[in-house]
Design a protein around this motif. Sequence first.
Motif, PDB file in Angstrom:
ATOM      1  N   GLY A 193       0.779  -1.230   0.000  1.00 36.41           N
ATOM      2  CA  GLY A 193       0.000   0.000   0.000  1.00 36.41           C
ATOM      3  C   GLY A 193       0.806   1.273   0.000  1.00 36.41           C
ATOM      4  O   GLY A 193       0.270   2.352   0.302  1.00 36.41           O
ATOM      5  N   HIS A 196       1.818   5.952  -3.886  1.00 37.22           N
ATOM      6  CA  HIS A 196       0.923   7.108  -3.951  1.00 37.22           C
ATOM      7  C   HIS A 196       1.476   8.059  -5.010  1.00 37.22           C
ATOM      8  O   HIS A 196       2.533   8.678  -4.806  1.00 37.22           O
ATOM      9  CB  HIS A 196       0.859   7.832  -2.604  1.00 37.22           C
ATOM     10  N   PRO A 241      -3.550  -0.735 -11.195  1.00 39.46           N
ATOM     11  CA  PRO A 241      -2.911  -0.910  -9.887  1.00 39.46           C
ATOM     12  C   PRO A 241      -3.250  -2.261  -9.245  1.00 39.46           C
ATOM     13  O   PRO A 241      -4.244  -2.903  -9.587  1.00 39.46           O
ATOM     14  CB  PRO A 241      -3.515   0.235  -9.075  1.00 39.46           C
ATOM     15  N   GLY A 243      -4.273  -3.230  -5.725  1.00 37.29           N
ATOM     16  CA  GLY A 243      -4.690  -2.596  -4.490  1.00 37.29           C
ATOM     17  C   GLY A 243      -4.829  -1.093  -4.648  1.00 37.29           C
ATOM     18  O   GLY A 243      -4.526  -0.504  -5.692  1.00 37.29           O
ATOM     19  N   GLY A 244      -5.275  -0.413  -3.603  1.00 35.59           N
ATOM     20  CA  GLY A 244      -5.386   1.037  -3.610  1.00 35.59           C
ATOM     21  C   GLY A 244      -6.594   1.547  -4.367  1.00 35.59           C
ATOM     22  O   GLY A 244      -7.451   0.789  -4.825  1.00 35.59           O
ATOM     23  N   GLN A 245      -6.651   2.847  -4.523  1.00 36.70           N
ATOM     24  CA  GLN A 245      -7.766   3.516  -5.176  1.00 36.70           C
ATOM     25  C   GLN A 245      -7.312   4.233  -6.438  1.00 36.70           C
ATOM     26  O   GLN A 245      -6.158   4.671  -6.553  1.00 36.70           O
ATOM     27  CB  GLN A 245      -8.383   4.557  -4.228  1.00 36.70           C
ATOM     28  N   ILE A 255      -3.247   7.392  -8.156  1.00 40.63           N
ATOM     29  CA  ILE A 255      -3.258   6.088  -7.485  1.00 40.63           C
ATOM     30  C   ILE A 255      -2.894   6.313  -6.024  1.00 40.63           C
ATOM     31  O   ILE A 255      -1.861   6.915  -5.721  1.00 40.63           O
ATOM     32  CB  ILE A 255      -2.257   5.116  -8.143  1.00 40.63           C
ATOM     33  N   ASP A 256      -3.733   5.795  -5.157  1.00 37.68           N
ATOM     34  CA  ASP A 256      -3.540   6.015  -3.719  1.00 37.68           C
ATOM     35  C   ASP A 256      -3.569   4.679  -2.987  1.00 37.68           C
ATOM     36  O   ASP A 256      -4.586   3.997  -2.965  1.00 37.68           O
ATOM     37  CB  ASP A 256      -4.645   6.924  -3.180  1.00 37.68           C
ATOM     38  N   GLY A 257      -2.396   4.277  -2.450  1.00 36.50           N
ATOM     39  CA  GLY A 257      -2.339   3.101  -1.601  1.00 36.50           C
ATOM     40  C   GLY A 257      -2.169   1.781  -2.324  1.00 36.50           C
ATOM     41  O   GLY A 257      -2.531   0.729  -1.781  1.00 36.50           O
ATOM     42  N   ALA A 258      -1.589   1.768  -3.526  1.00 40.19           N
ATOM     43  CA  ALA A 258      -1.331   0.510  -4.242  1.00 40.19           C
ATOM     44  C   ALA A 258      -0.001  -0.091  -3.797  1.00 40.19           C
ATOM     45  O   ALA A 258       0.873   0.609  -3.272  1.00 40.19           O
ATOM     46  CB  ALA A 258      -1.336   0.744  -5.740  1.00 40.19           C
ATOM     47  N   THR A 259       0.156  -1.372  -4.049  1.00 39.76           N
ATOM     48  CA  THR A 259       1.423  -2.059  -3.766  1.00 39.76           C
ATOM     49  C   THR A 259       2.254  -2.206  -5.031  1.00 39.76           C
ATOM     50  O   THR A 259       3.484  -2.214  -4.993  1.00 39.76           O
ATOM     51  CB  THR A 259       1.148  -3.441  -3.158  1.00 39.76           C
ATOM     52  N   CYS A 261       1.836  -1.392  -9.630  1.00 36.38           N
ATOM     53  CA  CYS A 261       1.002  -0.749 -10.645  1.00 36.38           C
ATOM     54  C   CYS A 261       1.651  -0.887 -12.015  1.00 36.38           C
ATOM     55  O   CYS A 261       2.867  -0.702 -12.158  1.00 36.38           O
ATOM     56  CB  CYS A 261       0.796   0.727 -10.320  1.00 36.38           C
TER      57      CYS A 261
END
Length: 813
Positions: A193, A196, A241, A243-245, A255-259, A261
């Motif tokens: 996560g 960002h 991505p 995960g994340g938003q 992209i917010d909070g991905a592991t 992408c």
Amino acid sequence: MYYTKKIAAFLTTFLSATAILAQPDVELKFTQPAHHFTESSPLGNGRLGAMVFGNPGKERIVLNEISMWSGGIENPNKEDAYQYFKPIQTLLLEGKNIEAQTLLQQHFICAGKGSGSGNGANVKFGCYQTAGDLWIQWKDSAVPYENYKRSLHIDKAINVTSWQKNGITFTEEVLVSAPQQAIIIRLTASKKGALHFATALSRNERASVQVNKNFMQLTGTLNGGENDNGIHYANALQVIPVGGQIISKNNVITIDGATACLLIITAGTDLNWPTVEQRGTNPLPKVLRQNQLAARLSWKQMEQNHVKDYQSYFNRCRLWLNDTKPNDNSLQQRLQLVKDGNDDASLISLYFNFGRYLLISSSRPGGMPANLQGLWAEEYQTPWNGDYHIDINLQMNYWLADPTNLSDCQKPLYQLLQQMANYGKRTAKAYYNADGWVAHVIYNPWGFTAPGEGAEWGSTLTGGAWLATHLIQHYQFNPDKKFLEQYYPILKGASQFFKGILIHEPKHNWLVTAPSNSPENAYKLPDGQTGNTCMGPTMDMQIGRELLLGTAHAAKILGVDKLWADSLIRIAGELAPNQISVRTGAIQEWLEDYEETDPHHRHTSLLYGLHPYDEITPWDSPELAEAARKTLQRRGDEGTGWSRAWKIYFWARLGDGNHAYKMLKALLEPVGASSEIQMTSGAGTYPNLFDAHPPFQIDGNFGATAAISEFFVQSHGKNEVIRLLPALPDAPAFQKGSIKGMRARNGFEINFDWQDGKVKNLSIKSSYGKSCKIVLPEKVLVKDKSGKIIPATFGNGVLNFNTKAGESYILKF
């Protein structure tokens, strides 16, 4: 079978050892983000290109698509110019060169604005342009980073950038895939996560952006010149991505909070190469489809597809030099250490491998040829329009293709030649009222074959003929009759034109071209005036001999045009010969022994006969070879990047490996970022190993790579005898090494090791079953793959044996 297995085992062992110990010869290592285009990492698949800056705060990746050309179709010919052709020739025959040049400037240049004086973005000539930029703005850009690494791995064509922030390791991997026709970026973080960032496509002009969730498209229409619309283009970005938003707002995807992408970029235009009169379909649907198809695959699948495809080219030929120790220095440090007098053997092999990497990445079958910058450009007005200069530059781009086993990368050049010959027929009629076809100095995708807009440089009339000789040389390396049948009409048309415009000069009754010039150089007349326009410059005569004799030989092989081909041989013998200047003892540049206005001029066109042609050699014409040496000494070792590359080649052809290496080190001299055009200073190598003209011009990279190949293998000359280590420098870096997959004329592929100047472990593969002639210090035993001894003769230092197509042979010392 025993010997085949033995060779395979040797190469496997050697390659495995090299992979571990000689990484410095396939890795461009950087210790900081790029601040300029010439510090970034170039990637490409022959059509798409990317330049990775590797910035952990705000990343920039320059995007390229090789058909991004402004301008459009025009008729650049002055249709009544032929009326002045004979009057110009008459003035030259009367010795009135300046009057001839004045008349030429008035009536014998192109119609319209030509190249726009090298700034043709908004005129019909057009220019090659950037496709735009991808930006990645990291959320924590103000946080300091540490442990920064950026490496371009040219054995896999993947760029990897990594850094740490707050104990988290971030990694960016970039490749440009030919199988997927996409630029693919993978971003990962060592902590779940932790990704960002915001990303977007942009272009500074003629662009419209649309965003829908995780998808962005950038489209537009380039300037077609004279208020016309040009080609349509489309770029697409898909963000995937783990995960994340995903947040889409204001033409930006966040992209917010991905592991991890994936960013997938596809691009295209409606330029229908090479049939440019017919515009292609709207590029957007195809671009979107390519993007969606790529997105169906995992990163691992796309990486595997990409590496397999790329290595099918790259692994054909390799050079290893005497350097097995690890090298942790950055590329910039290595360049500086060599300048300071240190040897770096793996830097030489890296430069060689990098040149092949650049050609694979900028010229693939089915695409357009590599231009003045390959396919990498950040500009909207590229230097010299990023076009195809054909008084040496485009030719130099492809010198390495045959000897370094990349023959199929030349296919775009042959397509260009077919297009050029078609347009050049109209130019031949308009200016010379001649049959056949002609092209002069500059060329673009729109078929510009007219003279340039300046008499002092634009009237060189052998640019197209020079380019046509690439067909002759390719056949020498790959004697495929079907190839000759396909392209013989181009050779015939070029020879028809050349034959048709020759005149007899009055002093010796030699046949000469007129009007022409020696590319971009000028002479002094006895009365002190200076001129460019002349009859029969030396380079024209050398190109003419190669073209006419090569075309006649092709006709004989194909069993066609016998009487006409015989006339070409006769005419070639009547062309003005190479002359040695009484003033200097060097090769004479013009028909008359004029003094040059610039004895150190960057063009050394008068030595075309030494290279790329081979009518001047130390063994067949020692007197001319010595005059060529004096020519090089007078010209000096300075010059632009490509000029230095050509001089490396000349010295290698003269068998002077030490001077060739001196020139190579001069070419490797590190220079800082520069966008300013310079003709007499600033040449060298940029921090990313791009050649500095300056500014960046890729021909120096390609030319020097080809020249390095002739340190180790040469096969030119009357009898096309193979010579091993003919120009090996004495420097310690060259005293031990290995060559794999180097090509020689008559279709031979050569592998060997050497130590202390002596060849070992020599094997030769025959692709076409031709007789093999090779210079060796003594007679050796020749065996085929089954271990059977092959009959061979040895005389005058040359070993000669017959071969079978597809068979490999081991030569036992």
